[in-house]
Design an enzyme around this catalytic site. Structure first.
Site, PDB file in Angstrom:
ATOM      1  CE  LYS A 112      -3.740   0.797   2.553  1.00 30.41           C
ATOM      2  NZ  LYS A 112      -4.913   0.171   4.317  1.00 30.41           N
ATOM      3  CG  ASP A 152      -7.522  -2.013   3.081  1.00 34.27           C
ATOM      4  OD1 ASP A 152      -8.167  -1.354   3.867  1.00 34.27           O
ATOM      5  OD2 ASP A 152      -5.816  -1.597   2.639  1.00 34.27           O
ATOM      6  CD  GLU A 212       8.965 -10.406  23.783  1.00 35.56           C
ATOM      7  OE1 GLU A 212       7.963 -11.075  23.827  1.00 35.56           O
ATOM      8  OE2 GLU A 212       9.690  -9.531  23.329  1.00 35.56           O
ATOM      9  NE  ARG A 239       0.491 -10.277  19.547  1.00 35.93           N
ATOM     10  CZ  ARG A 239       1.274 -10.108  18.857  1.00 35.93           C
ATOM     11  NH1 ARG A 239       2.323 -11.049  18.675  1.00 35.93           N
ATOM     12  NH2 ARG A 239       1.801  -9.403  19.640  1.00 35.93           N
ATOM     13  CB  ALA A 247       8.315  -6.380  15.803  1.00 37.07           C
ATOM     14  NE  ARG A 256       1.750  -8.700  24.205  1.00 34.47           N
ATOM     15  CZ  ARG A 256       2.870  -8.426  23.252  1.00 34.47           C
ATOM     16  NH1 ARG A 256       1.740  -8.554  22.432  1.00 34.47           N
ATOM     17  NH2 ARG A 256       3.485  -8.618  23.035  1.00 34.47           N
ATOM     18  CD  GLU A 301      -1.404  -8.254  12.825  1.00 36.62           C
ATOM     19  OE1 GLU A 301      -0.656  -7.397  13.348  1.00 36.62           O
ATOM     20  OE2 GLU A 301      -2.491  -7.497  13.522  1.00 36.62           O
ATOM     21  CG  HIS A 361       0.001  -4.503  20.598  1.00 39.88           C
ATOM     22  ND1 HIS A 361       1.035  -3.448  19.729  1.00 39.88           N
ATOM     23  CD2 HIS A 361       0.867  -5.479  20.604  1.00 39.88           C
ATOM     24  CE1 HIS A 361       2.776  -4.727  19.803  1.00 39.88           C
ATOM     25  NE2 HIS A 361       2.256  -5.727  20.517  1.00 39.88           N
ATOM     26  CG  HIS A 381       1.211  -3.646  24.473  1.00 38.39           C
ATOM     27  ND1 HIS A 381       2.045  -2.777  25.427  1.00 38.39           N
ATOM     28  CD2 HIS A 381       2.922  -5.120  24.155  1.00 38.39           C
ATOM     29  CE1 HIS A 381       3.669  -4.242  26.086  1.00 38.39           C
ATOM     30  NE2 HIS A 381       2.922  -5.205  24.629  1.00 38.39           N
ATOM     31  N   GLY A 438      10.532  -6.036  20.452  1.00 37.45           N
ATOM     32  CA  GLY A 438      10.706  -7.504  21.536  1.00 37.45           C
ATOM     33  C   GLY A 438      11.204  -8.661  20.893  1.00 37.45           C
TER      34      GLY A 438
HETATM   35  C1  LIG Z   1       4.488  -1.626  17.444  1.00 36.42           C
HETATM   36  C2  LIG Z   1       4.666  -3.097  17.478  1.00 36.42           C
HETATM   37  C3  LIG Z   1       5.366  -3.859  18.317  1.00 36.42           C
HETATM   38  C4  LIG Z   1       5.852  -5.294  17.724  1.00 36.42           C
HETATM   39  N1  LIG Z   1       5.920  -6.408  18.111  1.00 36.42           N
HETATM   40  C5  LIG Z   1       6.385  -7.891  18.013  1.00 36.42           C
HETATM   41  C6  LIG Z   1       7.421  -8.161  18.412  1.00 36.42           C
HETATM   42  O1  LIG Z   1       8.233  -7.488  19.471  1.00 36.42           O
HETATM   43  N2  LIG Z   1       7.219  -9.696  18.065  1.00 36.42           N
HETATM   44  C7  LIG Z   1       6.263 -10.414  17.839  1.00 36.42           C
HETATM   45  O2  LIG Z   1       6.584 -11.083  17.265  1.00 36.42           O
HETATM   46  N3  LIG Z   1       5.079  -9.416  17.405  1.00 36.42           N
HETATM   47  C8  LIG Z   1       5.150  -7.980  17.042  1.00 36.42           C
HETATM   48  N4  LIG Z   1       4.087  -7.338  16.605  1.00 36.42           N
HETATM   49  C9  LIG Z   1       3.533  -8.131  16.228  1.00 36.42           C
HETATM   50  C10 LIG Z   1       3.242  -7.819  14.441  1.00 36.42           C
HETATM   51  O3  LIG Z   1       4.310  -6.837  14.463  1.00 36.42           O
HETATM   52  C11 LIG Z   1       2.602  -7.939  13.643  1.00 36.42           C
HETATM   53  O4  LIG Z   1       1.894  -9.303  13.894  1.00 36.42           O
HETATM   54  C12 LIG Z   1       3.598  -8.984  12.160  1.00 36.42           C
HETATM   55  O5  LIG Z   1       4.290  -8.153  11.953  1.00 36.42           O
HETATM   56  C13 LIG Z   1       2.367  -9.133  11.194  1.00 36.42           C
HETATM   57  O6  LIG Z   1       2.997  -8.837  10.225  1.00 36.42           O
HETATM   58  P1  LIG Z   1       1.907  -9.369   8.501  1.00 36.42           P
HETATM   59  O7  LIG Z   1       3.184  -9.320   7.574  1.00 36.42           O
HETATM   60  O8  LIG Z   1       1.676  -9.721   8.596  1.00 36.42           O
HETATM   61  O9  LIG Z   1       1.774  -7.734   8.369  1.00 36.42           O
HETATM   62  P2  LIG Z   1       2.135  -6.493   8.370  1.00 36.42           P
HETATM   63  O10 LIG Z   1       4.244  -6.300   8.985  1.00 36.42           O
HETATM   64  O11 LIG Z   1       0.997  -5.582   8.747  1.00 36.42           O
HETATM   65  O12 LIG Z   1       2.787  -5.831   6.658  1.00 36.42           O
HETATM   66  C14 LIG Z   1       1.218  -5.589   5.907  1.00 36.42           C
HETATM   67  C15 LIG Z   1       1.294  -5.015   5.078  1.00 36.42           C
HETATM   68  O13 LIG Z   1       0.064  -4.910   4.686  1.00 36.42           O
HETATM   69  C16 LIG Z   1       0.008  -3.941   3.449  1.00 36.42           C
HETATM   70  N5  LIG Z   1      -0.976  -3.446   3.405  1.00 36.42           N
HETATM   71  C17 LIG Z   1      -2.266  -4.014   3.973  1.00 36.42           C
HETATM   72  N6  LIG Z   1      -3.065  -3.467   3.306  1.00 36.42           N
HETATM   73  C18 LIG Z   1      -3.390  -3.675   1.742  1.00 36.42           C
HETATM   74  C19 LIG Z   1      -3.821  -2.945   0.594  1.00 36.42           C
HETATM   75  N7  LIG Z   1      -5.377  -2.844   0.276  1.00 36.42           N
HETATM   76  N8  LIG Z   1      -3.804  -2.988  -0.729  1.00 36.42           N
HETATM   77  C20 LIG Z   1      -2.029  -2.613  -0.420  1.00 36.42           C
HETATM   78  N9  LIG Z   1      -0.842  -3.750   0.910  1.00 36.42           N
HETATM   79  C21 LIG Z   1      -1.873  -3.425   1.478  1.00 36.42           C
HETATM   80  C22 LIG Z   1       0.166  -2.855   4.355  1.00 36.42           C
HETATM   81  O14 LIG Z   1       1.220  -1.819   3.423  1.00 36.42           O
HETATM   82  C23 LIG Z   1       1.877  -4.062   4.598  1.00 36.42           C
HETATM   83  O15 LIG Z   1       2.826  -4.409   4.162  1.00 36.42           O
HETATM   84  C24 LIG Z   1       4.402  -5.580  17.460  1.00 36.42           C
HETATM   85  C25 LIG Z   1       3.291  -4.906  16.551  1.00 36.42           C
HETATM   86  C26 LIG Z   1       3.126  -3.451  16.449  1.00 36.42           C
HETATM   87  C27 LIG Z   1       2.667  -2.364  15.842  1.00 36.42           C
END
Ligand SMILES: Cc1cc2nc3c(=O)[nH]c(=O)nc-3n(C[C@H](O)[C@H](O)[C@H](O)COP(=O)(O)OP(=O)(O)OC[C@H]3O[C@@H](n4cnc5c(N)ncnc54)[C@H](O)[C@@H]3O)c2cc1C
Length: 538
Positions: free
Chosen positions: A50, A224, A129, A387, A61, A291, A376, A352, A245, A63
């Site tokens: 996006k 989305d 953790e 989680r 992320a 949590r 996610e 979170h 969180h 931790g």
């Molecule tokens: C601040 C924070 C700290 C965290 N710390 C940890 C940690 O230490 N350890 C851990 O295991 N988890 C942690 N988490 C949770 C973890 O980061 C996420 O659950 C995980 O990274 C999700 O990965 P993902 O690839 O599924 O989604 P994301 O990393 O969220 O990626 C989603 C992607 O989809 C794209 N996208 C969304 N909608 C569209 C669309 N309509 N069109 C095109 N692209 C789109 C976005 O732009 C993005 O590139 C943390 C989360 C946060 C917010």
């Protein structure tokens, strides 16, 4: 029941630009990138995101990644910790896969030279953790694990000739044929419609955190992918299960910056505004309780003391250790005038993590043929109702690789190109202030579908969402923001209805009017689809 549009916007594969790929991956977080890394290099892959590649939850992320690497740990112990945190709703088969395949995936990352933190002997440093009974959190650059992993994977993927990256490109809808098999996606590149036909569509589009006013998630998390999946007939599960969180910075200039679980893991203590260490009153593990319990305890303390935040204190730890272990948090707080080696950090809970997502099996297959989901966005049920920290990056790795392996082994006969188009019956243009609408929804989500929920609050929320959906269903959507708002309303509607139906409290879902866990009636998952409505699975 609210009705949803099948397609958000008008398009026509006869006149719009058409592209062909073997695989389309939506999202460049850990799930999307790692899937791309593991796909056969003979496959032609479109990687759609996006904004720029680095904008994701993954990038934030801190931790780390959970894996049972230490000599006193094992997949069985990791399994038990995950199941215990999940409050009776984890899918044991899926959790088994998660923990059993953790180490092999970490080894792949190590072979890719991802610079995880090592001790003086060159051994991986394992962090502690909350709710983990062993030290098992692998981290990089202290508290910048997500950024390091996603930059590294992004770099690798960019070097692959078979992968075409589409940044600033928006997934609008998933296209299906008469048998409801997924055959491609409709994307928007700078307001231009493009149809991509592909045999394999992988949603790695992340969660729906931005539905909430207070969240650690970035703006891209508008759900989305889940909403598009629902529109094309896929089932979603556990949508009411949202993790809050406990310790998010509460400062006038920043109410979304996460103060990692690892800070409590390393000895951080929580105090209320009266200076009392209140967690000892709520749980035997005090600050290291799961949590949901820490978040709810803070919520009750805030109500009791009439304050807006509590305080996280690590001033008793060695200042050099703090700066080395949490460089990112130290720096961010310092910029806001808080020296965490000397001062307590003001914190409050915020949304979170989205436990719910598109229902998927052990190969990331959804209930729509050719449509896969991981990370996610997926409803793997590995996290149950709560989680376990650092299990989600792991989930993206384990199931991303499984999807890639499954796709690699499939016949890649091209999907048939069918002429596909959608013309809106509505002539009315969108004439609302979309930014105000989105903020209105986010406030109501936090108020009525937040840490503490009630029947009255959820009903108010549902009425509000239905009234907005009815208006939007008469309008033509055109901008990305309008489509995102529609997606948020859809997800909010499903989430609020599931939360209303679940008449118990379990894990992160707390109903003030049903404060106890009810295993007799509610040890089950709520599933929604446009085709079958509400169903239950066990
Ligand atoms: C601040 C924070 C700290 C965290 N710390 C940890 C940690 O230490 N350890 C851990 O295991 N988890 C942690 N988490 C949770 C973890 O980061 C996420 O659950 C995980 O990274 C999700 O990965 P993902 O690839 O599924 O989604 P994301 O990393 O969220 O990626 C989603 C992607 O989809 C794209 N996208 C969304 N909608 C569209 C669309 N309509 N069109 C095109 N692209 C789109 C976005 O732009 C993005 O590139 C943390 C989360 C946060 C917010």
């Amino acid at each position: 029941m609210a009705e949803f549009k099948r397609f958000c916007i008008e398009f026509d594969s006869g006149s719009d630009e058409v592209l062909n790929f073997d695989v389309v991956i939506i999202g460049t977080g850990v799930a999307g990138l790692y899937t791309a890394v593991n796909l056969d290099k003979k496959l032609k892959v479109a990687l759609v995101t996006k904004e720029t590649m680095q904008v994701s939850n993954t990038n934030l992320a801190q931790g780390g990644i959970a894996a049972p690497l230490s000599h006193d740990d094992s997949p069985d112990i990791h399994y038990m910790d995950t199941i215990r945190a999940g409050s009776g709703l984890c899918d044991s088969h899926m959790v088994r896969i998660l923990v059993d395949e953790a180490i092999e995936n970490i080894n792949i990352l190590l072979k890719m030279n991802i610079p995880f933190d090592l001790d003086d002997e060159g051994e991986i440093v394992l962090g502690q953790e909350g709710a983990h009974s062993r030290r098992r959190i692998i981290h990089a650059s202290g508290d910048a694990t997500g950024r390091i992993v996603s930059e590294h994977l992004g770099h690798v993927v960019k070097s692959y000739e078979n992968v075409t990256i589409f940044e600033n490109t928006f997934l609008v809808d998933i296209l299906t044929d008469e048998q409801n098999t997924a055959i491609g996606v409709l994307i928007r590149i700078k307001n231009r419609n493009v149809v991509i036909f592909a045999k394999n569509i992988v949603l790695a589009s992340g969660g729906y955190g931005y539905l909430y006013k207070y969240t650690t998630n970035p703006e891209v998390t508008t759900g989305d992918g889940c909403a598009a999946a629902v529109r094309c007939g896929a089932k979603v599960v556990d949508m009411e299960l949202v993790q809050f969180h406990p310790t998010v910075l509460y400062h006038e200039k920043n109410k979304s910056f996460l103060i990692s679980e690892a800070v409590r893991g390393e000895g951080g203590l929580l105090f209320n505004s009266f200076g009392e260490r209140f967690m000892v009153r709520y749980h035997p593990l005090a600050e290291l309780a799961p949590r949901d319990i820490v978040s709810r305890s803070i919520y009750f303390e805030l109500q009791r003391t009439g304050s807006e935040n509590v305080f996280l204190d690590i001033t008793h730890l060695d200042a050099n250790f703090i700066r080395k272990r949490f460089p990112n948090i130290y720096q961010k707080c310092l910029e806001l005038g808080i020296d965490i080696t000397k001062q307590r950090i003001p914190v409050a809970p915020a949304q979170h993590y989205s436990m719910g997502g598109v229902l998927s099996d052990e190969f990331g297959r959804t209930t729509v043929e050719n449509l896969f989901v991981c990370g996610e966005a997926a409803g793997t049920r590995v996290h149950g109702a709560n989680r376990l920290a650092s299990n989600s990056l792991l989930e993206g790795l384990v199931f991303g690789r499984r999807i890639a392996q499954y796709i690699n082994s499939r016949s890649q006969k091209n999907v048939k190109h069918i002429a596909i188009c959608h013309r809106s019956l509505s002539k009315k243009e969108f004439d609302l202030n979309v930014a105000t609408e989105i903020e209105g929804l986010r406030s109501k989500m936090s108020e009525y579908a937040g840490i503490v929920r009630t029947k009255e609050g959820l009903e108010k929320l549902i009425d509000y969402i239905v009234s907005r959906l009815e208006i939007l269903n008469t309008m033509r959507l055109s901008t990305q923001k309008e489509i995102e708002y529609y997606n948020m309303l859809m997800i909010g509607y499903i989430l609020a209805n599931a939360a209303l139906m679940r008449k118990e409290s379990r894990g992160s879902h707390y109903r003030k009017d049903f404060p106890y866990q009810d295993d007799v009636n509610w040890k089950k998952h709520l599933v929604y689809s446009n085709i079958y409505g509400w169903e239950e699975i066990f």
